[in-house]
Design a protein around this motif. Structure first.
Motif, PDB file in Angstrom:
ATOM      1  N   ARG A   2       0.825  -1.204   0.000  1.00 34.43           N
ATOM      2  CA  ARG A   2       0.000   0.000   0.000  1.00 34.43           C
ATOM      3  C   ARG A   2       0.854   1.246   0.000  1.00 34.43           C
ATOM      4  NH1 ARG A   2      -3.077  -0.720  -1.989  1.00 34.43           N
ATOM      5  NH2 ARG A   2      -4.089  -2.365  -0.807  1.00 34.43           N
ATOM      6  N   GLN A   3       0.467   2.239  -0.820  1.00 35.75           N
ATOM      7  CA  GLN A   3       1.220   3.485  -0.901  1.00 35.75           C
ATOM      8  C   GLN A   3       0.352   4.673  -0.499  1.00 35.75           C
ATOM      9  OE1 GLN A   3       3.555   4.565  -4.321  1.00 35.75           O
ATOM     10  NE2 GLN A   3       4.045   2.450  -4.836  1.00 35.75           N
ATOM     11  N   SER A   4       1.003   5.648   0.129  1.00 38.03           N
ATOM     12  CA  SER A   4       0.391   6.948   0.357  1.00 38.03           C
ATOM     13  C   SER A   4       0.639   7.797  -0.891  1.00 38.03           C
ATOM     14  CB  SER A   4       1.012   7.616   1.585  1.00 38.03           C
ATOM     15  OG  SER A   4       0.671   8.988   1.630  1.00 38.03           O
ATOM     16  N   MET A   5      -0.086   8.902  -1.015  1.00 32.59           N
ATOM     17  CA  MET A   5       0.175   9.804  -2.137  1.00 32.59           C
ATOM     18  C   MET A   5       1.095  10.949  -1.749  1.00 32.59           C
ATOM     19  SD  MET A   5      -3.358  10.045  -4.353  1.00 32.59           S
ATOM     20  CE  MET A   5      -4.520  10.164  -3.004  1.00 32.59           C
ATOM     21  N   THR A   6       1.454  11.032  -0.476  1.00 31.31           N
ATOM     22  CA  THR A   6       2.358  12.090  -0.032  1.00 31.31           C
ATOM     23  C   THR A   6       3.774  11.545   0.092  1.00 31.31           C
ATOM     24  OG1 THR A   6       1.907  11.611   2.296  1.00 31.31           O
ATOM     25  CG2 THR A   6       0.516  13.266   1.234  1.00 31.31           C
ATOM     26  N   GLY A   7       4.743  12.370  -0.209  1.00 30.92           N
ATOM     27  CA  GLY A   7       6.122  11.930  -0.101  1.00 30.92           C
ATOM     28  C   GLY A   7       7.085  12.960  -0.658  1.00 30.92           C
ATOM     29  N   PHE A   8       8.352  12.774  -0.346  1.00 36.24           N
ATOM     30  CA  PHE A   8       9.412  13.649  -0.858  1.00 36.24           C
ATOM     31  C   PHE A   8      10.677  12.818  -1.018  1.00 36.24           C
ATOM     32  CE2 PHE A   8      13.271  16.051   0.028  1.00 36.24           C
ATOM     33  CZ  PHE A   8      13.222  17.002  -0.981  1.00 36.24           C
ATOM     34  N   ARG A  25       8.174  15.780  -5.119  1.00 39.86           N
ATOM     35  CA  ARG A  25       7.261  16.077  -4.017  1.00 39.86           C
ATOM     36  C   ARG A  25       5.866  15.634  -4.432  1.00 39.86           C
ATOM     37  NH1 ARG A  25       9.775  19.992  -0.672  1.00 39.86           N
ATOM     38  NH2 ARG A  25      11.629  20.894  -1.659  1.00 39.86           N
ATOM     39  N   GLY A  26       5.171  14.945  -3.539  1.00 40.12           N
ATOM     40  CA  GLY A  26       3.841  14.449  -3.875  1.00 40.12           C
ATOM     41  C   GLY A  26       2.815  14.759  -2.808  1.00 40.12           C
ATOM     42  N   LEU A  32      -3.292  10.822 -11.508  1.00 45.26           N
ATOM     43  CA  LEU A  32      -1.866  11.111 -11.521  1.00 45.26           C
ATOM     44  C   LEU A  32      -1.627  12.376 -12.328  1.00 45.26           C
ATOM     45  CD1 LEU A  32       1.061  10.422 -10.897  1.00 45.26           C
ATOM     46  CD2 LEU A  32       1.096   8.999 -12.956  1.00 45.26           C
ATOM     47  N   GLU A  33      -1.109  13.394 -11.674  1.00 43.05           N
ATOM     48  CA  GLU A  33      -0.771  14.648 -12.343  1.00 43.05           C
ATOM     49  C   GLU A  33       0.706  14.943 -12.087  1.00 43.05           C
ATOM     50  OE1 GLU A  33      -1.984  19.399 -12.488  1.00 43.05           O
ATOM     51  OE2 GLU A  33      -3.171  17.993 -11.293  1.00 43.05           O
ATOM     52  N   LEU A  34       1.491  14.908 -13.157  1.00 40.92           N
ATOM     53  CA  LEU A  34       2.926  15.174 -13.068  1.00 40.92           C
ATOM     54  C   LEU A  34       3.203  16.605 -13.501  1.00 40.92           C
ATOM     55  CD1 LEU A  34       4.337  11.895 -14.668  1.00 40.92           C
ATOM     56  CD2 LEU A  34       4.279  12.477 -12.241  1.00 40.92           C
ATOM     57  N   GLY A  60      -1.873  10.848  -7.506  1.00 42.18           N
ATOM     58  CA  GLY A  60      -1.184  11.882  -6.755  1.00 42.18           C
ATOM     59  C   GLY A  60      -0.763  13.036  -7.639  1.00 42.18           C
ATOM     60  N   ASN A  61      -0.655  14.216  -7.027  1.00 43.86           N
ATOM     61  CA  ASN A  61      -0.076  15.379  -7.694  1.00 43.86           C
ATOM     62  C   ASN A  61       1.405  15.400  -7.357  1.00 43.86           C
ATOM     63  OD1 ASN A  61      -2.508  16.318  -8.787  1.00 43.86           O
ATOM     64  ND2 ASN A  61      -3.061  17.357  -6.893  1.00 43.86           N
ATOM     65  N   VAL A  62       2.232  15.146  -8.358  1.00 48.32           N
ATOM     66  CA  VAL A  62       3.669  14.978  -8.139  1.00 48.32           C
ATOM     67  C   VAL A  62       4.428  16.057  -8.902  1.00 48.32           C
ATOM     68  CG1 VAL A  62       5.641  13.430  -8.326  1.00 48.32           C
ATOM     69  CG2 VAL A  62       3.366  12.492  -7.879  1.00 48.32           C
ATOM     70  N   GLN A  63       5.240  16.807  -8.164  1.00 46.38           N
ATOM     71  CA  GLN A  63       6.086  17.820  -8.782  1.00 46.38           C
ATOM     72  C   GLN A  63       7.507  17.272  -8.895  1.00 46.38           C
ATOM     73  OE1 GLN A  63       5.794  22.057  -7.555  1.00 46.38           O
ATOM     74  NE2 GLN A  63       8.007  21.957  -7.235  1.00 46.38           N
TER      75      GLN A  63
END
Length: 296
Positions: A2-8, A25-26, A32-34, A60-63
């Motif tokens: 299982r994964q969270s959508m937040t992270g760095f 950064r997520g 999924l938005e890159l 996730g919104n990932v920068q």
């Protein structure tokens, strides 16, 4: 896992005299938005980065940003006269429009203008672009590994929290069933009184309507179906948490069903003890739904 959508995550390295650092950064998102911030001068890098990220991330919104420094980078920019002219013309039009509206703008400095996109032109790297792209992509894969690892750690923590909340909901369902059993005599007396009122008017009432009223009285006081559906939702949530792949959207939908049954339970309780259990149940469901928003 299982994964969270937040992270760095970040990863740095070098290629020749060029140094680079990747950062990811997520936060949560519906899909999924890159959002990529890459140097324009490295041809073909963006689609490779998007492809690599798309294979590892589902939501996730990932920068994603790439910073370059070093002699090769420092000598790779020069003033773009045409671009500068376009920027200055745009600034002049903005200042003129503001003046017509009686607005006073602070004058722009040279440093601010140089930092604007299009003012500085990119020259050529002193290193081979193909080899550089390959090195940067390898670095991105390493940063992506670290990013996914962090999301998995966050996901494991989320799994534990959600499992504990489901256990609490299960306990509240058992408490509700016990409260229903405890109120059975009181409920039976209330139904007898309601039935007597209906039967008093039965001589002048439509028999079909009387039957409908009696059925309605019984339905309004019975919460068996709500408790059964809540138990089924708990089982479904446990199954989703134990399954592979992204389940965040399914869990979010399931939380709506949890909330609907809890609302109905409260509206049909007819007893303060059962109402209190229903309110506590709604609180736990709301807390769980907040956590679910971060599940991939």
């Amino acid at each position: 896992m299982r994964q969270s959508m937040t992270g760095f995550a970040s990863h740095s390295g070098d290629h020749g005299d060029l140094r680079w650092i990747w950062e990811l950064r997520g936060v949560n998102g519906k899909g999924l938005e890159l959002r990529l911030r890459l140097p324009d001068r490295i041809e073909g890098l963006e689609p490779l980065v998007r492809s690599a990220a798309g294979k590892r991330l589902a939501r996730g919104n990932v920068q994603v940003s790439l910073r370059l420094s070093g002699a090769a980078e420092e000598g790779a920019s020069e003033l773009d006269e045409t671009g500068m002219a376009r920027v200055l013309d745009a600034i002049a039009r903005i200042e003129a429009a503001a003046g017509r509206r009686g607005l006073a703008l602070e004058p722009s400095t040279a440093a601010q203008i140089v930092a604007l996109r299009g003012v500085m032109a990119s020259g050529q790297f002193s290193v081979d672009s193909t080899e550089l792209r390959k090195a940067l992509l390898t670095g991105f894969e390493a940063a992506l590994d670290a990013f996914v690892e962090m999301r998995c750690r966050e996901g494991a923590a989320l799994h534990a929290v959600l499992s504990a909340q489901l256990d609490e909901i299960e306990g509240l369902i058992r408490d509700a069933a016990q409260a229903v059993e405890a109120r059975r005599d009181e409920q039976a007396e209330r139904l007898r009184a309601q039935l007597a009122r209906v039967m008093d008017a039965a001589d002048s009432a439509d028999p079909v309507r009387v039957a409908q009223e009696l059925a309605l009285i019984a339905v309004k006081s019975d919460v068996t179906e709500e408790l059964d559906r809540l138990s089924a939702h708990v089982d479904a949530a446990h199954d989703l948490l134990a399954s592979e792949g992204p389940v965040g959207r399914k869990l979010d939908f399931l939380m709506q069903e949890f909330n609907r049954e809890a609302n109905t339970l409260c509206s049909k309780s007819g007893a303060s003890a059962l109402t209190q259990i229903g309110l506590t149940l709604k609180t736990v469901i709301d807390q769980m739904r907040e956590q679910v928003q971060n599940v991939e």
